[in-house]
Design a protein around this motif. Structure first.
Motif, mmCIF file in Angstrom:
data_model
loop_
_atom_site.group_PDB
_atom_site.id
_atom_site.type_symbol
_atom_site.label_atom_id
_atom_site.label_comp_id
_atom_site.label_asym_id
_atom_site.label_seq_id
_atom_site.Cartn_x
_atom_site.Cartn_y
_atom_site.Cartn_z
ATOM 1 N N ALA A 1 126.897 124.389 -55.130
ATOM 2 C CA ALA A 1 127.130 125.828 -55.234
ATOM 3 C C ALA A 1 126.002 126.436 -56.065
ATOM 4 O O ALA A 1 125.604 125.874 -57.081
ATOM 5 N N GLY A 2 125.488 127.569 -55.606
ATOM 6 C CA GLY A 2 124.418 128.239 -56.351
ATOM 7 C C GLY A 2 123.025 127.757 -55.997
ATOM 8 O O GLY A 2 122.045 128.295 -56.504
ATOM 9 N N ALA A 3 122.934 126.749 -55.108
ATOM 10 C CA ALA A 3 121.615 126.243 -54.730
ATOM 11 C C ALA A 3 120.842 127.322 -53.978
ATOM 12 O O ALA A 3 121.406 128.083 -53.201
ATOM 13 N N VAL A 4 119.556 127.377 -54.234
ATOM 14 C CA VAL A 4 118.696 128.337 -53.537
ATOM 15 C C VAL A 4 118.351 127.752 -52.169
ATOM 16 O O VAL A 4 117.815 126.651 -52.069
ATOM 17 N N VAL A 5 118.723 128.486 -51.103
ATOM 18 C CA VAL A 5 118.452 127.986 -49.748
ATOM 19 C C VAL A 5 117.217 128.634 -49.136
ATOM 20 O O VAL A 5 116.746 128.236 -48.075
ATOM 21 N N GLY A 6 116.701 129.664 -49.794
ATOM 22 C CA GLY A 6 115.517 130.347 -49.288
ATOM 23 C C GLY A 6 115.299 131.594 -50.121
ATOM 24 O O GLY A 6 115.981 131.800 -51.138
ATOM 25 N N PHE A 7 114.331 132.387 -49.691
ATOM 26 C CA PHE A 7 113.983 133.588 -50.442
ATOM 27 C C PHE A 7 113.843 134.759 -49.484
ATOM 28 O O PHE A 7 113.503 134.593 -48.318
ATOM 29 N N VAL A 8 114.115 135.944 -50.023
ATOM 30 C CA VAL A 8 113.762 137.160 -49.304
ATOM 31 C C VAL A 8 112.577 137.768 -50.044
ATOM 32 O O VAL A 8 112.656 138.030 -51.247
ATOM 33 N N GLU A 9 111.491 137.948 -49.307
ATOM 34 C CA GLU A 9 110.263 138.473 -49.906
ATOM 35 C C GLU A 9 110.215 139.971 -49.688
ATOM 36 O O GLU A 9 110.226 140.441 -48.552
ATOM 37 N N VAL A 10 110.193 140.707 -50.785
ATOM 38 C CA VAL A 10 110.090 142.169 -50.739
ATOM 39 C C VAL A 10 108.783 142.524 -51.435
ATOM 40 O O VAL A 10 108.713 142.520 -52.658
ATOM 41 N N GLY A 11 107.750 142.799 -50.666
ATOM 42 C CA GLY A 11 106.441 142.977 -51.290
ATOM 43 C C GLY A 11 106.100 141.718 -52.068
ATOM 44 O O GLY A 11 106.218 140.608 -51.543
ATOM 45 N N PRO A 12 105.722 141.837 -53.340
ATOM 46 C CA PRO A 12 105.378 140.650 -54.123
ATOM 47 C C PRO A 12 106.602 139.989 -54.771
ATOM 48 O O PRO A 12 106.450 138.992 -55.463
ATOM 49 N N VAL A 13 107.785 140.573 -54.572
ATOM 50 C CA VAL A 13 108.982 140.069 -55.262
ATOM 51 C C VAL A 13 109.754 139.126 -54.341
ATOM 52 O O VAL A 13 109.824 139.326 -53.132
ATOM 53 N N LEU A 14 110.302 138.079 -54.953
ATOM 54 C CA LEU A 14 111.132 137.111 -54.224
ATOM 55 C C LEU A 14 112.552 137.163 -54.763
ATOM 56 O O LEU A 14 112.764 137.056 -55.968
ATOM 57 N N LEU A 15 113.507 137.332 -53.841
ATOM 58 C CA LEU A 15 114.910 137.255 -54.239
ATOM 59 C C LEU A 15 115.502 135.970 -53.683
ATOM 60 O O LEU A 15 115.164 135.566 -52.567
ATOM 61 N N PRO A 16 116.379 135.328 -54.439
ATOM 62 C CA PRO A 16 116.935 134.078 -53.955
ATOM 63 C C PRO A 16 118.053 134.316 -52.942
ATOM 64 O O PRO A 16 118.815 135.275 -53.054
ATOM 65 N N VAL A 17 118.115 133.452 -51.955
ATOM 66 C CA VAL A 17 119.291 133.394 -51.083
ATOM 67 C C VAL A 17 120.043 132.159 -51.558
ATOM 68 O O VAL A 17 119.496 131.048 -51.527
ATOM 69 N N THR A 18 121.257 132.352 -52.065
ATOM 70 C CA THR A 18 121.939 131.229 -52.695
ATOM 71 C C THR A 18 123.221 130.861 -51.957
ATOM 72 O O THR A 18 123.909 131.724 -51.399
ATOM 73 N N ALA A 19 123.508 129.576 -51.996
ATOM 74 C CA ALA A 19 124.744 129.080 -51.387
ATOM 75 C C ALA A 19 125.911 129.443 -52.306
ATOM 76 O O ALA A 19 125.895 129.094 -53.483
ATOM 77 N N PRO A 20 126.909 130.160 -51.786
ATOM 78 C CA PRO A 20 128.021 130.568 -52.650
ATOM 79 C C PRO A 20 128.907 129.394 -53.070
ATOM 80 O O PRO A 20 129.477 129.392 -54.152
ATOM 81 N N ASP A 21 129.011 128.389 -52.193
ATOM 82 C CA ASP A 21 129.854 127.233 -52.496
ATOM 83 C C ASP A 21 129.086 125.965 -52.145
ATOM 84 O O ASP A 21 128.109 126.019 -51.412
ATOM 85 N N ALA A 22 129.578 124.873 -52.650
ATOM 86 C CA ALA A 22 129.001 123.591 -52.239
ATOM 87 C C ALA A 22 129.351 123.351 -50.768
ATOM 88 O O ALA A 22 130.353 123.843 -50.270
ATOM 89 N N GLY A 23 128.490 122.633 -50.085
ATOM 90 C CA GLY A 23 128.772 122.345 -48.689
ATOM 91 C C GLY A 23 127.562 121.747 -48.006
ATOM 92 O O GLY A 23 126.586 121.380 -48.657
ATOM 93 N N VAL A 24 127.679 121.690 -46.671
ATOM 94 C CA VAL A 24 126.604 121.110 -45.876
ATOM 95 C C VAL A 24 126.034 122.220 -44.994
ATOM 96 O O VAL A 24 126.798 123.024 -44.435
ATOM 97 N N VAL A 25 124.725 122.256 -44.877
ATOM 98 C CA VAL A 25 124.091 123.292 -44.068
ATOM 99 C C VAL A 25 124.468 123.064 -42.610
ATOM 100 O O VAL A 25 124.302 121.958 -42.076
ATOM 101 N N GLY A 26 125.020 124.114 -41.997
ATOM 102 C CA GLY A 26 125.396 124.021 -40.593
ATOM 103 C C GLY A 26 124.243 124.493 -39.723
ATOM 104 O O GLY A 26 123.291 123.773 -39.474
ATOM 105 N N GLU A 27 124.294 125.735 -39.377
ATOM 106 C CA GLU A 27 123.310 126.264 -38.448
ATOM 107 C C GLU A 27 122.330 127.183 -39.166
ATOM 108 O O GLU A 27 122.727 128.032 -39.962
ATOM 109 N N ILE A 28 121.047 127.008 -38.902
ATOM 110 C CA ILE A 28 120.033 127.896 -39.459
ATOM 111 C C ILE A 28 119.919 129.103 -38.539
ATOM 112 O O ILE A 28 119.699 128.953 -37.337
ATOM 113 N N ARG A 29 120.105 130.258 -39.081
ATOM 114 C CA ARG A 29 120.110 131.472 -38.250
ATOM 115 C C ARG A 29 118.817 132.268 -38.337
ATOM 116 O O ARG A 29 118.601 133.175 -37.549
#
Lengths: 154, 330, 232
Positions: A106-134
């Motif tokens: 839970a809370g693991a960073v799965v990727g980032f959203v890049e807004v100009g030079p800024v990066l925001l984390p995309v985080t997993a809300p719960d523990a689990g296994v990655v299903g489908e990449i969208r």
């Protein structure tokens, strides 16, 4: 290519502390349709965070039907509109942070959203296994768009 | 408040430095990579002159006594907060009791820990930078030690995202402006200095060869090893003021690049001076790494400075925008 | 009103050659006076320093030994214009004498810190008493501060006791050592490596970072050494 070239040193973002601009942006985020990715400031400056905005918009405009309603899957959503990055830009040689089938805390960073030079984390809300990449890296995504789905750990 | 749990021997409190006192012999000091410190301060909402901790030796572990935001910039130290990895060039929030750990970086030399509110030590002559040689500034004019408790000033108002955020590091965002040479040598632009032409054909060899940063290098200066260069005649040098980036050539013929803790005066023949906009990259160069000097003009340096300033301005504005937007959604 | 012209001998000619101006990086410009390492040249450097202080584009001015480093706030678009302006400022700079203070410093000559006195005797052919007498009878001017916090380069050393800097510095010279480096003398302000030659010791603390005016000495000050003790 509408994305600004930082190396020219030209700052194409206007005064972003301007309340009118913030209000515009917030409204846009609330709508979360990602249909207004160019933000024009009162002084005529333009914030462009889109690569080839027109074409991409069609892709992401195909909404819900593309998301299969797998009951056990839970979507990990983008915190803001921007370009999706499946790994940190300083570590291009590493693999994606969240490959299909990978177990995440839970809370693991799965990727980032890049807004100009800024990066925001995309985080997993719960523990689990990655299903489908969208979302593929480099894709333009809107606020709340599903980046991937997570399934409970077996 | 944070407590230093473990630290290598040469970590200090630094801000942007103490310029303005060279005329009384006081070294400016300041962060070796002022760009990283500047971005760190932006990420936690600090004023540009806030002090942070320059970490150049490892391990480095701190425990947060209070809740607080912090940022790590500069060298990627594979940091973890209570064991959870943090991305590089990142701002995060710590809870009381959490432990932040930095490991030796695999590339680059120095990491910067910025704390919301800034390191709260008394400014000396307008700066919180540690002057090790002078024995003042920072924490009692000395390096940090395990057990030190570091207070922070009042954090600025404003929303900081719970999950943290970061920036595209300048090495990526500005890669076209700060290129690497073939073979990975750092390309450092410099202007010929006062005694350049005295080196005759050796001046060409200064520009054409790769120099290695020797082990006898620190915040004061980098001693370079390579094929020695010598002036064609010995000139009487009168002591004069110098600034970081000056490349002097002592009699043995191996150049020394003065860095943040540079002496204020020099008297060796100087062959070149690094452009200010490249000093942050030199500040991240590791012992044993290779440098190539490339002659530049003021106009070329200005282009680099402009790109650097635009990146900083872009980060500052976009970070504010993103924080405000996230606050509105929170 | 009558205008009195100074006697010709006192006029500092403005035709005695251009200053040498070179770059250190993009913002620092080093102006080196042509001619001798002497008080008249240094007075002109002080005048130049004074003239440049008020320029809005100047961040910092660091006077050296008959030279001056000017650090600009920003990289200039047209460095050649800056060089031309600085050359013009140098041409206009007239000798000024700074109304410095008089500083008397009590010195223990010889003793445990005078490691290099014997070598100076060998070099000069003078006895230790003569070396000490010549040093403390001199009147010195602070030409500039630099190298270490509050360190004053003192000009006016009698040529009989000039002594080149060491090729291998002493590793742990104590703060307070009274030293000779070439044609200059000074008092070590930090304990550490030092290439100058020590002939005595002074207790005076030359620098206090917390004071409103951290350095005891300032350019233009006159310094005399009072032999408090002589341990030979």
């Amino acid at each position: 290519m509408a994305r600004r070239d930082r190396s020219t040193g030209r700052n194409t973002i206007g005064d972003l502390s301007d309340p009118a601009l913030i209000s515009t942006l917030t409204g846009w985020l609330e709508r979360s349709g990602a249909s207004a990715l160019e933000i024009t400031t009162p002084d005529g400056g333009v914030l462009k965070i889109a690569l080839d905005a027109g074409a991409r918009l069609e892709e992401i405009a195909e909404p819900a039907p593309a998301i299969p309603a797998r009951p056990e899957g839970r979507a990990v959503k983008a915190p803001m509109a921007g370009l999706f990055r499946d790994r940190h830009p300083a570590a291009p040689e590493t693999g994606p942070l969240a490959g299909e089938g990978r177990a995440l805390e839970a809370g693991a960073v799965v990727g980032f959203v890049e807004v100009g030079p800024v990066l925001l984390p995309v985080t997993a809300p719960d523990a689990g296994v990655v299903g489908e990449i969208r979302t593929r890296t480099g894709d333009l995504i809107g606020y709340g768009d599903p980046v991937l789905t997570m399934e409970p750990s077996p | 408040m944070i407590e230093i749990v473990a630290t290598g021997p040469l970590n200090t409190v630094q801000d942007l430095g103490r310029p303005g006192y060279r005329n009384i012999g006081v070294t400016a000091c300041g962060a070796m990579d002022t760009l990283a410190l500047t971005i760190g301060n932006i990420l936690v909402g600090n004023a540009p002159d806030a002090a942070g901790i320059e970490v150049q030796t490892f391990p480095f572990r701190v425990r947060f006594s209070d809740r607080g935001a912090f940022a790590l910039t500069g060298a990627d130290c594979r940091a973890t907060l209570d064991g959870v990895p943090l991305p590089p060039w990142w701002m995060a929030q710590a809870r009381p009791g959490q432990m932040l750990e930095l490991s030796p970086p695999l590339k680059d030399a120095r990491a910067y820990l910025s704390l919301a509110g800034g390191v709260d030590v008394a400014p000396v002559m307008g700066s919180r930078s540690t002057s090790l040689r002078g024995g003042f500034g920072g924490v009692d004019g000395r390096v940090l030690a395990a057990g030190d408790r570091i207070a922070t000033g009042a954090a600025a108002d404003g929303f900081l995202p719970k999950d943290g955020f970061g920036v595209v590091p300048p090495a990526v965002a500005l890669k076209d402006v700060f290129p690497l040479a073939e073979g990975g040598a750092l390309v450092i632009r410099a202007l010929p200095a006062g005694e350049h032409d005295l080196f005759g054909v050796d001046a060409e060899r200064f520009w054409s060869q790769q120099w290695k940063i020797s082990a006898r290098s620190d915040r004061t200066g980098y001693r370079l090893s390579g094929d020695p260069i010598h002036p064609t005649e010995v000139v009487e040098m009168r002591s004069h003021g110098v600034v970081p980036g000056v490349i002097q050539v002592p009699p043995a013929g191996e150049p020394i690049v003065q860095m943040s803790d540079a002496n204020t005066a020099g008297g060796y023949p100087k062959i070149a001076g690094v452009i200010e906009a490249d000093l942050w990259r030199l500040g991240q160069a590791r012992i044993g790494s290779l440098l190539r000097f490339v002659p530049a003009t003021h106009a070329e340096a200005k282009v680099v400075e402009t790109a650097l300033a635009a990146y900083i301005a872009d980060v500052r504005k976009t970070a504010r925008l993103v924080r405000q937007a996230l606050a509105a959604m929170a | 009103m009558s205008i009195r012209y100074a006697a010709p001998a006192a006029i500092v000619p403005d035709t005695d050659g251009q200053a040498r101006i070179s770059f250190i990086g993009t913002r620092a410009f080093l102006i080196e006076a042509p001619g001798a390492f002497d008080l008249p040249n240094q007075r002109r450097v002080w005048a130049l320093s004074h003239a440049l202080e008020t320029r809005p584009d100047v961040a910092e001015i660091v006077p050296g030994m008959t030279n001056l480093l000017v650090i600009l706030k920003e990289t200039p678009d047209m460095p050649e214009v800056v060089v031309r302006d600085l050359q013009e400022e140098w041409r206009r700079a007239r000798s000024v004498d700074l109304a410095g203070r008089e500083i008397e410093i009590a010195v223990t000559y010889g003793g445990e810190h005078a490691d290099d006195l014997p070598a100076l005797c060998d070099l000069s052919g003078l006895s230790d008493r003569e070396v000490v007498r010549i040093h403390h009878e001199g009147t010195y001017r602070v030409f500039a501060l630099g190298s270490a916090p509050g360190f004053g380069y003192l000009h006016g050393l009698d040529p009989r006791i000039h002594m080149p800097r060491k090729t291998v510095p002493s590793l742990h010279m104590a703060r307070g050592c009274v030293t000779i480096g070439g044609m200059q003398t000074g008092i070590a302000v930090l304990t550490g490596p030092n290439g100058w030659n020590s002939i005595g010791f002074a207790e005076l603390q030359m620098f206090d970072p917390l004071a409103a005016s951290p350095a005891v000495m300032a350019p233009g000050d006159t310094v005399r050494f009072r032999p408090e003790r002589i341990e030979l």
